[in-house]
Design a protein around this motif. Structure first.
Motif, mmCIF file in Angstrom:
data_model
loop_
_atom_site.group_PDB
_atom_site.id
_atom_site.type_symbol
_atom_site.label_atom_id
_atom_site.label_comp_id
_atom_site.label_asym_id
_atom_site.label_seq_id
_atom_site.Cartn_x
_atom_site.Cartn_y
_atom_site.Cartn_z
ATOM 1 N N GLY A 1 -22.043 72.929 -12.331
ATOM 2 C CA GLY A 1 -23.391 72.661 -12.893
ATOM 3 C C GLY A 1 -24.603 72.005 -12.162
ATOM 4 N N HIS A 2 -24.795 71.082 -11.438
ATOM 5 C CA HIS A 2 -25.159 71.066 -11.006
ATOM 6 C C HIS A 2 -26.543 71.730 -9.768
ATOM 7 C CE1 HIS A 2 -26.910 67.134 -9.182
ATOM 8 N NE2 HIS A 2 -28.373 67.835 -9.065
ATOM 9 N N ARG A 3 -25.175 72.380 -9.208
ATOM 10 C CA ARG A 3 -25.821 73.668 -7.922
ATOM 11 C C ARG A 3 -26.534 74.145 -8.791
ATOM 12 N NH1 ARG A 3 -20.711 73.490 -5.865
ATOM 13 N NH2 ARG A 3 -20.491 75.455 -6.632
ATOM 14 N N LYS A 4 -25.839 74.889 -9.454
ATOM 15 C CA LYS A 4 -26.915 76.082 -10.445
ATOM 16 C C LYS A 4 -27.793 75.947 -10.753
ATOM 17 C CE LYS A 4 -25.781 79.437 -14.282
ATOM 18 N NZ LYS A 4 -23.963 80.176 -14.885
ATOM 19 N N SER A 5 -28.325 74.483 -11.513
ATOM 20 C CA SER A 5 -29.366 74.392 -11.855
ATOM 21 C C SER A 5 -30.178 73.819 -10.626
ATOM 22 C CB SER A 5 -29.473 73.038 -12.790
ATOM 23 O OG SER A 5 -28.590 73.136 -14.324
ATOM 24 N N MET A 6 -29.734 73.826 -9.662
ATOM 25 C CA MET A 6 -30.462 72.883 -8.715
ATOM 26 C C MET A 6 -31.203 74.177 -8.030
ATOM 27 S SD MET A 6 -30.116 70.646 -4.914
ATOM 28 C CE MET A 6 -28.761 72.017 -4.124
ATOM 29 N N LEU A 7 -30.444 75.295 -7.829
ATOM 30 C CA LEU A 7 -30.574 76.077 -6.501
ATOM 31 C C LEU A 7 -31.858 77.150 -8.283
ATOM 32 C CD1 LEU A 7 -27.690 77.362 -5.067
ATOM 33 C CD2 LEU A 7 -29.081 76.681 -4.496
ATOM 34 N N SER A 8 -31.414 77.105 -9.435
ATOM 35 C CA SER A 8 -32.510 77.623 -10.547
ATOM 36 C C SER A 8 -33.628 77.066 -10.507
ATOM 37 C CB SER A 8 -31.657 77.709 -11.252
ATOM 38 O OG SER A 8 -32.438 78.520 -12.414
ATOM 39 N N ASN A 9 -33.826 75.877 -10.394
ATOM 40 C CA ASN A 9 -35.015 75.272 -10.013
ATOM 41 C C ASN A 9 -36.081 75.301 -8.895
ATOM 42 O OD1 ASN A 9 -34.765 73.988 -12.710
ATOM 43 N ND2 ASN A 9 -33.670 72.462 -11.887
ATOM 44 N N MET A 10 -34.995 75.134 -7.325
ATOM 45 C CA MET A 10 -35.436 75.299 -6.066
ATOM 46 C C MET A 10 -35.913 76.667 -6.095
ATOM 47 S SD MET A 10 -33.063 73.136 -3.973
ATOM 48 C CE MET A 10 -33.866 73.533 -2.442
ATOM 49 N N ALA A 11 -35.142 77.589 -6.755
ATOM 50 C CA ALA A 11 -36.122 79.164 -6.089
ATOM 51 C C ALA A 11 -37.400 79.656 -7.226
ATOM 52 C CB ALA A 11 -35.134 80.545 -6.901
ATOM 53 N N SER A 12 -37.496 79.052 -8.565
ATOM 54 C CA SER A 12 -37.880 78.915 -9.782
ATOM 55 C C SER A 12 -39.751 78.139 -8.615
ATOM 56 C CB SER A 12 -37.816 78.363 -10.861
ATOM 57 O OG SER A 12 -38.108 76.916 -10.604
#
Length: 145
Positions: free
Chosen positions: A15-26
């Motif tokens: 969950g943390h990895r998914k949120s982090m990658l989503s934030n970095m991508a945006s």
């Protein structure tokens, strides 16, 4: 055994990895360049390149699909704007990773990841091509693109 386990866990839970990658991508879509560690940049490249490929088709289904990855309305609308027309022409390889030194505290390799088509240094208007006919004379040609 670690067979067929190709994702980099980055020492985080799913969950943390998914949120982090989503934030970095945006953030990458909005700012066109971000600074991070090398391992995060390599993982982000695998995450964002399919998203950019899916954005080439502009319909409601692809917008919703991309929104499920990014979870940011401004980033999704930025991805479908006319400023991304250069990206739509490119067949792949939308990002570039450049190593940038080491962090002082833990000696982690720092790097920057950027969208290739938005770098103004590599895409200048004039290119100078030098052709040499002999050792003494050099002919310069200016090519406008």
């Amino acid at each position: 055994m670690n067979h067929r386990n190709k994702n980099n866990a980055l020492k985080r839970k799913r969950g943390h990895r998914k949120s982090m990658l989503s934030n970095m991508a945006s953030s990458l879509i909005k700012n066109k360049i971000i600074f991070t560690t090398l391992s995060k940049a390599k993982t982000l490249r695998k995450y964002i390149e399919p998203i950019i490929t899916k954005s080439k088709i502009d319909n409601l289904s692809s917008r919703r699909n991309i929104f499920s990855y990014l979870r940011d309305k401004k980033a999704v609308s930025e991805l479908f704007k006319d400023s991304f027309h250069k990206v739509r022409e490119r067949p792949g390889g939308y990002t570039r990773i450049l190593k940038n030194g080491h962090r002082l505290g833990d000696d982690a390799t720092l790097s920057l990841i950027e969208l290739v088509d938005f770098n103004k240094i590599y895409h200048s208007k004039k290119r100078v091509k030098i052709t040499r006919r002999s050792k003494k004379l050099g002919k310069k040609e200016i090519i406008n693109e």
